[in-house]
Every structure is written in C-alpha cells, then in structure tokens.
Design a protein around this motif. Sequence first.
Motif, mmCIF file in Angstrom:
data_model
loop_
_atom_site.group_PDB
_atom_site.id
_atom_site.type_symbol
_atom_site.label_atom_id
_atom_site.label_comp_id
_atom_site.label_asym_id
_atom_site.label_seq_id
_atom_site.Cartn_x
_atom_site.Cartn_y
_atom_site.Cartn_z
ATOM 1 N N ARG A 1 0.829 -1.211 0.000
ATOM 2 C CA ARG A 1 0.000 0.000 0.000
ATOM 3 C C ARG A 1 0.862 1.259 0.000
ATOM 4 N N ALA A 2 1.934 1.256 0.805
ATOM 5 C CA ALA A 2 2.811 2.426 0.857
ATOM 6 C C ALA A 2 3.508 2.645 -0.480
ATOM 7 N N PHE A 3 3.952 1.571 -1.104
ATOM 8 C CA PHE A 3 4.614 1.680 -2.402
ATOM 9 C C PHE A 3 3.647 2.217 -3.458
ATOM 10 N N LEU A 4 2.417 1.716 -3.469
ATOM 11 C CA LEU A 4 1.441 2.188 -4.452
ATOM 12 C C LEU A 4 1.077 3.651 -4.236
ATOM 13 N N ARG A 5 1.045 4.080 -2.978
ATOM 14 C CA ARG A 5 0.810 5.517 -2.715
ATOM 15 C C ARG A 5 1.941 6.353 -3.302
ATOM 16 N N GLU A 6 3.179 5.880 -3.150
ATOM 17 C CA GLU A 6 4.335 6.590 -3.702
ATOM 18 C C GLU A 6 4.256 6.640 -5.223
ATOM 19 N N VAL A 7 3.896 5.520 -5.832
ATOM 20 C CA VAL A 7 3.762 5.454 -7.293
ATOM 21 C C VAL A 7 2.666 6.397 -7.767
ATOM 22 N N ALA A 8 1.528 6.375 -7.094
ATOM 23 C CA ALA A 8 0.413 7.241 -7.493
ATOM 24 C C ALA A 8 0.811 8.708 -7.426
ATOM 25 N N GLY A 9 1.573 9.066 -6.375
ATOM 26 C CA GLY A 9 2.009 10.455 -6.265
ATOM 27 C C GLY A 9 2.934 10.846 -7.397
ATOM 28 N N ALA A 10 3.878 9.961 -7.738
ATOM 29 C CA ALA A 10 4.818 10.255 -8.827
ATOM 30 C C ALA A 10 4.116 10.314 -10.174
ATOM 31 N N ALA A 11 3.041 9.507 -10.335
ATOM 32 C CA ALA A 11 2.317 9.461 -11.605
ATOM 33 C C ALA A 11 1.216 10.514 -11.694
ATOM 34 N N GLY A 12 0.971 11.232 -10.589
ATOM 35 C CA GLY A 12 -0.070 12.259 -10.600
ATOM 36 C C GLY A 12 -1.477 11.708 -10.561
ATOM 37 N N ARG A 13 -1.661 10.545 -9.932
ATOM 38 C CA ARG A 13 -2.982 9.923 -9.834
ATOM 39 C C ARG A 13 -3.609 10.188 -8.471
ATOM 40 N N ASP A 14 -4.944 10.161 -8.437
ATOM 41 C CA ASP A 14 -5.672 10.328 -7.178
ATOM 42 C C ASP A 14 -5.873 9.006 -6.452
ATOM 43 N N PHE A 15 -5.284 7.948 -6.969
ATOM 44 C CA PHE A 15 -5.485 6.609 -6.416
ATOM 45 C C PHE A 15 -5.069 6.541 -4.949
ATOM 46 N N VAL A 16 -5.930 5.911 -4.137
ATOM 47 C CA VAL A 16 -5.633 5.650 -2.731
ATOM 48 C C VAL A 16 -5.854 4.160 -2.486
ATOM 49 N N PRO A 17 -4.847 3.422 -2.016
ATOM 50 C CA PRO A 17 -5.017 1.986 -1.794
ATOM 51 C C PRO A 17 -6.078 1.700 -0.742
ATOM 52 N N ALA A 18 -6.813 0.621 -0.948
ATOM 53 C CA ALA A 18 -7.792 0.193 0.047
ATOM 54 C C ALA A 18 -7.064 -0.236 1.315
ATOM 55 N N PRO A 19 -7.566 0.163 2.489
ATOM 56 C CA PRO A 19 -6.835 -0.111 3.734
ATOM 57 C C PRO A 19 -6.996 -1.535 4.250
ATOM 58 N N ASP A 20 -7.909 -2.317 3.676
ATOM 59 C CA ASP A 20 -8.252 -3.603 4.285
ATOM 60 C C ASP A 20 -8.004 -4.809 3.390
ATOM 61 N N VAL A 21 -7.250 -4.649 2.303
ATOM 62 C CA VAL A 21 -6.961 -5.792 1.437
ATOM 63 C C VAL A 21 -5.809 -6.596 2.047
ATOM 64 N N GLU A 22 -6.068 -7.856 2.369
ATOM 65 C CA GLU A 22 -5.056 -8.743 2.931
ATOM 66 C C GLU A 22 -4.797 -9.863 1.940
ATOM 67 N N PHE A 23 -3.632 -9.846 1.321
ATOM 68 C CA PHE A 23 -3.348 -10.817 0.274
ATOM 69 C C PHE A 23 -3.359 -12.242 0.816
ATOM 70 N N GLY A 24 -2.804 -12.450 1.997
ATOM 71 C CA GLY A 24 -2.793 -13.787 2.581
ATOM 72 C C GLY A 24 -4.189 -14.321 2.805
ATOM 73 N N ALA A 25 -5.100 -13.458 3.256
ATOM 74 C CA ALA A 25 -6.486 -13.891 3.479
ATOM 75 C C ALA A 25 -7.183 -14.203 2.164
ATOM 76 N N LEU A 26 -6.892 -13.406 1.123
ATOM 77 C CA LEU A 26 -7.474 -13.684 -0.187
ATOM 78 C C LEU A 26 -6.977 -15.017 -0.731
ATOM 79 N N ARG A 27 -5.700 -15.306 -0.543
ATOM 80 C CA ARG A 27 -5.153 -16.585 -0.985
ATOM 81 C C ARG A 27 -5.830 -17.741 -0.247
#
Length: 499
Positions: free
Chosen positions: A431-457
């Motif tokens: 999530r932190a990395f995607l926030r950094e990417v979104a800022g550099a790319a000029g996007r309004d994207f905000v990662p969802a706070p509750d996505v747990e990859f391990g739980a999805l798997r």
Amino acid sequence: MSGALLVAGTTSDAGKSVLTAGLCRWLVRQGVKVAPFKAQNMSLNSMVTLDGAEIGRAQVMQAQAARIEPTADMNPILLKPGSDRRSQVVVLGRPVADVDALEYRAHKDRLREVALASLDRLRAEYDVVVCEGAGSPAEINLRAGDIANMGLARAAGLPVLVVGDIDRGGVFAALYGTVGLLEPADQALIAGFVINKFRGAVELLEPGLRMLQGLTGRPTLGVLPWLDGLQLDVEDSLGLDVPLPGMLDPHGADTLRVAVVRLPRISNFTDIDALTCEPGVSVRYVTTPRELADADLVVLPGSRATVSDLGWLRERGLAERIVRRAREGLPVLGICGGYQMLAEEIVDEVESGVGRVEGLGLLPVRVEFAADKTLRRPTGSAYGHDVRAYEIHHGVATVGEGAEPFLDGCRSGAVWGTTWHGALENDGFRRAFLREVAGAAGRDFVPAPDVEFGALREARLDALGDLVERHLDTDAVRRLIEDGPPAGLPLVAPGGPGP
C-alpha cells in the motif's frame, strides 16, 4: 485414510495443479495429514523453502493448501528453461547442470531414483500424498524416460485421474485418446476422469459422460465448474493468457494503471498477483511500446535469461520507451532480472556467456553473474513496514553512489529495483509503495486499507476445497487413495507402444 493418487491431464494447463491443491485442501479439512508431490516440474515460477531449496511455486501453493511448510521433496526435480533448447536442472532444491533435451536423457535414471526416494519419504511422513503429473501422460515420444506421469505411476503403483479442460473443446476425444495411446500396463492404472472448467448445465453433458464410460470402462468422477478468480501460482506463461482481475475497468482518474512487460523468459510473474487484488489497480501484460503510453507504473519482472530478454526489449523498442518515461519521472519497478536490466552494466559469463553488456542505465548499479545461485528468504523493511521475501538469482548487484537503499536494491528518482521476489505480498509495504507510485504518476489513487493478500489466498484455496467437495465423487476418490487402481479395467484400443 492412507495412500497416494496421481492427477494427470490431457494437456498442460488442463487443471492438474488446481485439482491437486483442491484435493489437498479437502483432505486436510477432513483431518488427513496430506502433502503434494510433483516429481518433475518445468517452470520459471519458483520459490525458496525455509531451508534454502528452490522448488516450483505451484507446489508451494499446494503445500499451503495442505497447511504445511513446503520442502524440496515435494518437487525434487525442477527444470528452468533458459532458451528453447536448454534448461537449468535443479535437484532437491539446488542447481546441478545446464543441459539440452538430449543431454538431459543421460540424467534420467539417476533422477528417477531421486524422485522415487522423495515420494517414499513423503509417504512415510504423511497419510496421503497427492501427486501431480506434468504435461500429458500420452506424450508417447517421451514415455521411455518418463518420471513424472505413467513412469511414476507404474513405479509406485498409483491410481491415476485424468483431467480434461472442456473450455478448450474436444474434451471427450482428449480423454479417450489419452487412454488409448497408452500401453496396456499404463492403461491399467487409469481409474477415472475429471472434466474441468465447465460452463452450463451438467445435464447436457451427461449423455457424453455415459458414452465415454461405455467406450473406456472408466467413470467420470466429477465435473468442475468454471470459477473466475482462481489463478493461483500458475506454472508457466500459458496462465498469462487468462484475463487478470485487475485488468477490468482501466479508466478513471483514481485508477492506477500497471503495465507488466511480458518478457520471452519471464519468471516469477506471481510477484504481480498481489497487485491484481488491489481495488482500483488495473494490471495488464504488454509486449509493445504503444501499450506503455498510459501506464502509471511499468514493471520489469524476473527473467531466466536476463541478457537475452534485455536484447528483446531493445529490438521491440520497449527499452527506449522505458528509459524515456523514467527520465520524465514516471515510475518503473524492476524485480530480480528486471532490476538487473535497469543497471548501468551487466557482466555475464554464467547465464548467457556473452560477457559485458550495457544495461538501461537507469540505476547506478553494476551486475556480475556468479556461478553459485543465491537462494534465501530475506527480511527487511521499507516505508516503515516489515517485508518478507525470497531471492533466486545468479546476478550480484553492486550499488554505486547516488541511489537510496530499497529492499536490498536501490531507488533513483522514480525508478526502483530489488532482487526480492514476493515483496508486494506484504500488505503494508504494498500500500505504501502504491501511494508513492500514485504520487509520482499524478494519480488520485488511494489503496484500500483492508486488502489482505494472505487472506485472499486462503479464501481461494478454500474455494478449491469446496469445488472438490461439491463436484467430485469424494467417496470414489477415497477408495482410489486407499485401495489403489481397480482391478480388471478394460483395454482401450488402439493401445500404445511399449517404453
């Protein structure tokens, strides 16, 4: 319950890995101590066990389905293609040779013994071992040296289920033909069929199932319906032809667009799976410069042939476009082989043997390939979050001045590079990395706070267990595991040549 079973398939990508994982999850939920096994795997998707052994990523996923730690015995032989003719041979988690198809034949007798010893150890430790075949058991040109399909089944006395992919069409011909091409002693082990990826009313299929049983004397033990979103650690790039969940709805100011370069020898593309689970992230695989035009993040993934794939980038015009966008401040992430391509210089006397090659020059890094492969499970932190990952590489990167540290790699401007696979599976870091990417790319994207990859798997693995429980004749499967192949199965004409 005690015993073993082999899951074979009419083709690659028929569903062997998925059914094996589903059987493991179903069995462990019944209180059975179960382990997966694949004698020989050809795949560029691999992972590192806790004791530093490299095995196929699919067997790691199947071990997770069985709720156990993966070991080298679960995939004792791993072949990693570096070109159309040569593969690195990994035995019990360690590389031992780099051979072509003809040279590999000289290793077969020894490797058969290695595979059977691994299976024996697993059978001694676990109640049930669910074995997965490789490709098709009806590859009669390879039968004489086979150690993954009927050769294994014959040596270990395993009952065999054959899986067919009905979504491709011709499933009845594929199932009948698979049995018919086998020699009588192999046919005697084929106990039944499973049809995978079915869409529609099963009632329309039933006349064909009855006719198939009449022709072969073998029942269809289940028809598994098509389920979206079950892409779990696929073994090869065939799986990349299935649309990713994150490919949907790629438009809007709050959508983050990720373009992953589909290298000819792409490896460990499972690194991208966690991105496809993020709401608002659109992921696609690309092979042309034009497809990078609207990308917010370009990912150069791992490669089994770094120098060769770097040359391909240049031939396709992708290298020039990636360098241009990076110098414009648009984000680029390189992982393992992709990180090596971002370097100023690559010296490779090991993998390609070409010596010095100029990299893309986007990171102040020099890469030199070592004879020994690095295999480890590192831990670290980035953006204030713990990161667990794994490393599989011959290239050793030396970082020069002018770059920030980043996960045992480095960052310069909007370009990141790391040797670590699996880092994006760490939720806080991702999530932190995607926030950094979104800022550099000029996007309004905000990662969802509750996505747990391990739980999805885990949810996906449970869905596979449910699939087996609801759509497979589990009583018949139990009998096969405990009693072995049924006696007196009829011969299906024409019968195949002997080994």
